[in-house]
Design a protein around this motif. Structure first.
Motif, PDB file in Angstrom:
ATOM      1  N   PRO A 115      32.526  42.798  31.952  1.00 11.96           N
ATOM      2  CA  PRO A 115      31.710  42.991  33.402  1.00 11.96           C
ATOM      3  C   PRO A 115      31.463  44.364  33.942  1.00 11.96           C
ATOM      4  O   PRO A 115      31.755  45.171  32.953  1.00 11.96           O
ATOM      5  N   ASP A 116      30.371  44.523  35.155  1.00  9.61           N
ATOM      6  CA  ASP A 116      30.447  45.490  35.571  1.00  9.61           C
ATOM      7  C   ASP A 116      31.675  45.815  36.921  1.00  9.61           C
ATOM      8  O   ASP A 116      32.199  47.835  36.928  1.00  9.61           O
ATOM      9  N   ALA A 143      34.285  35.658  37.168  1.00  9.55           N
ATOM     10  CA  ALA A 143      34.880  34.318  36.404  1.00  9.55           C
ATOM     11  C   ALA A 143      35.453  33.703  37.964  1.00  9.55           C
ATOM     12  O   ALA A 143      36.272  34.427  38.478  1.00  9.55           O
ATOM     13  N   GLY A 144      35.582  32.586  36.729  1.00  8.34           N
ATOM     14  CA  GLY A 144      36.197  31.836  38.329  1.00  8.34           C
ATOM     15  C   GLY A 144      38.028  32.148  38.353  1.00  8.34           C
ATOM     16  O   GLY A 144      38.831  30.940  39.408  1.00  8.34           O
ATOM     17  N   SER A 145      38.408  32.442  37.324  1.00  5.68           N
ATOM     18  CA  SER A 145      39.701  32.544  37.696  1.00  5.68           C
ATOM     19  C   SER A 145      40.402  33.861  36.504  1.00  5.68           C
ATOM     20  O   SER A 145      39.788  34.968  35.927  1.00  5.68           O
ATOM     21  N   GLU A 146      42.103  34.213  37.292  1.00  8.38           N
ATOM     22  CA  GLU A 146      42.837  35.538  35.916  1.00  8.38           C
ATOM     23  C   GLU A 146      41.937  35.429  34.633  1.00  8.38           C
ATOM     24  O   GLU A 146      42.854  34.218  33.796  1.00  8.38           O
ATOM     25  N   THR A 174      28.570  41.301  37.239  1.00  5.50           N
ATOM     26  CA  THR A 174      29.632  40.540  36.823  1.00  5.50           C
ATOM     27  C   THR A 174      30.721  41.111  36.506  1.00  5.50           C
ATOM     28  O   THR A 174      31.317  42.228  37.139  1.00  5.50           O
ATOM     29  N   MET A 175      31.550  40.261  37.419  1.00  5.43           N
ATOM     30  CA  MET A 175      32.878  40.411  38.033  1.00  5.43           C
ATOM     31  C   MET A 175      34.058  40.319  37.600  1.00  5.43           C
ATOM     32  O   MET A 175      34.257  38.533  37.356  1.00  5.43           O
ATOM     33  N   GLU A 176      35.221  40.706  37.571  1.00  3.54           N
ATOM     34  CA  GLU A 176      36.663  39.843  37.023  1.00  3.54           C
ATOM     35  C   GLU A 176      37.564  40.200  37.677  1.00  3.54           C
ATOM     36  O   GLU A 176      37.755  41.509  37.805  1.00  3.54           O
ATOM     37  N   LYS A 177      38.307  39.452  38.297  1.00  6.10           N
ATOM     38  CA  LYS A 177      39.736  39.426  39.038  1.00  6.10           C
ATOM     39  C   LYS A 177      40.747  39.010  38.028  1.00  6.10           C
ATOM     40  O   LYS A 177      41.093  38.370  37.634  1.00  6.10           O
TER      41      LYS A 177
END
Length: 367
Positions: A115-116, A143-146, A174-177
């Motif tokens: 992820p950026d 990403a769809g989920s943590e 690209t992102m993630e949470k």
């Protein structure tokens, strides 16, 4: 005499038959070998011809032409595959999917990247809403989920982490949470080691309201949970706040932010108001798009306000093309909390809030 002559003729016939069979088998073998070599030669010639055609693309005086030629060459040499996260071996070929065929024709190769940008917190402040809203942008894939890589699965390595990211093409983010990243001690350094240029999104809201929301979610899953006031304070009075209780502890934002600022400059952090994200989502998402260097594609036309839930909803999203809200848990009613307990918590948080305002340079004007 007659019998002896007959036997002799029979032996000659048998030998002739064997010789004839051997000759036939020899001819079949040489014929097969010749055809196999011929087919192999033709195949090599076609491949070389394709490579020459790719390399002989018209030359232009810009880097994009060279990049497109290289991408086309790479796509013709290898097909896209999904890899096993532990062995690295291909699991399933996806190059037959229409969207990937179209992307290849355009000289683009979808692939997974680390992820950026990370949405690192804060829990129960609006991180899910932020993710769903920013995913409306065509240049953001998330990403769809943590994934919980930096706090729970770090030992699995970056290769495992990358496998959980979506496919992207050049120019996409690209992102993630995972909201728990913000409060986990080891995470800032781990993120820095992955990418010191990471952009970090942090959603914050009034810590008292956040604590009540956190409690409400937990109580919805546990019928016999104690009242909020019993958990937030020690010895049954409102004089001493229980700072070890998770919902209270998380709201001391300044303490956690100081850890992040040891590794990342303030310019790489964007703070989103959870309250304003609900009341004016287009404004906050506009700030996010600017921060990420994206064109302002997501605007007020994407949102409508659901008065019943008291929460913004979407006319369409990445997953659905029809109007819908984010889920039944968004806008969930909070239980009644004693006003004296709320006021005591506000007193407790006030100095920490002021410290947070100083660190961020933003006054969120929480009570």
């Amino acid at each position: 005499m007659f019998v002896s002559s007959w036997c002799h003729n029979v032996n000659l016939s048998s030998r002739n038959l064997i010789i004839a069979l051997l000759l036939c088998l020899t001819l079949v073998y040489f014929s097969y070998s010749f055809n196999a070599c011929l087919l192999n030669s033709i195949s090599r010639s076609l491949q070389q011809s394709n490579l020459r055609n790719l390399l002989a693309l018209p030359q232009r005086n810009d880097s994009k032409a060279a990049a497109a030629a290289a991408a086309n060459l790479q796509l013709n040499l290898s097909s896209l595959a999904i890899y096993n996260s532990s062995t690295g071996l291909p699991l399933a070929r996806i190059d037959g999917a229409p969207k990937y065929q179209l992307l290849r024709q355009q000289g683009l190769r979808p692939s997974r990247h680390l992820p950026d940008t990370l949405i690192i917190g804060v829990k129960k402040s609006g991180t899910r809403a932020l993710l769903e809203f920013i995913r409306l942008h065509p240049d953001v894939r998330a990403a769809g989920s943590e994934v919980h890589f930096f706090d729970r699965h770090y030992q699995r390595g970056l290769r495992w982490y990358r496998h959980h990211m979506p496919y992207t093409i050049e120019g996409q983010i690209t992102m993630e949470k995972t909201p728990s990243y913000f409060v986990t001690k080891e995470v800032p350094q781990r993120v820095y080691h992955m990418n010191p240029a990471s952009k970090l999104l942090i959603v914050v809201r009034d810590p008292v309201t956040r604590a009540i929301s956190d409690y409400t979610q937990a109580a919805s899953k546990k019928a016999d949970m104690k009242r909020f006031e019993q958990l937030a304070f020690i010895n049954g009075s409102y004089s001493v706040v229980d700072t070890n209780w998770g919902p209270v502890k998380i709201g001391v934002y300044a303490r956690y932010l100081e850890r992040w600022l040891l590794f990342f400059p303030l310019s790489q952090l964007l703070f989103i108001s959870g309250e304003r994200l609900i009341m004016d989502p287009a404004y906050e998402i506009g700030r996010v798009q600017d921060f990420l260097g994206l064109k302002r594609v997501v605007t007020e036309k994407h949102f409508y306000f659901n008065a019943t839930k008291g929460f913004p909803c979407l006319f369409k999203s990445e997953a659905r093309s029809t109007p819908h809200c984010l889920g039944k848990t968004k806008g969930r009613n909070h239980p009644h909390i004693d006003a004296n307990a709320i006021e005591r918590l506000r007193e407790f948080y006030r100095p920490f809030n002021n410290k947070f305002y100083q660190l961020t340079g933003i006054n969120f004007a929480w009570p």
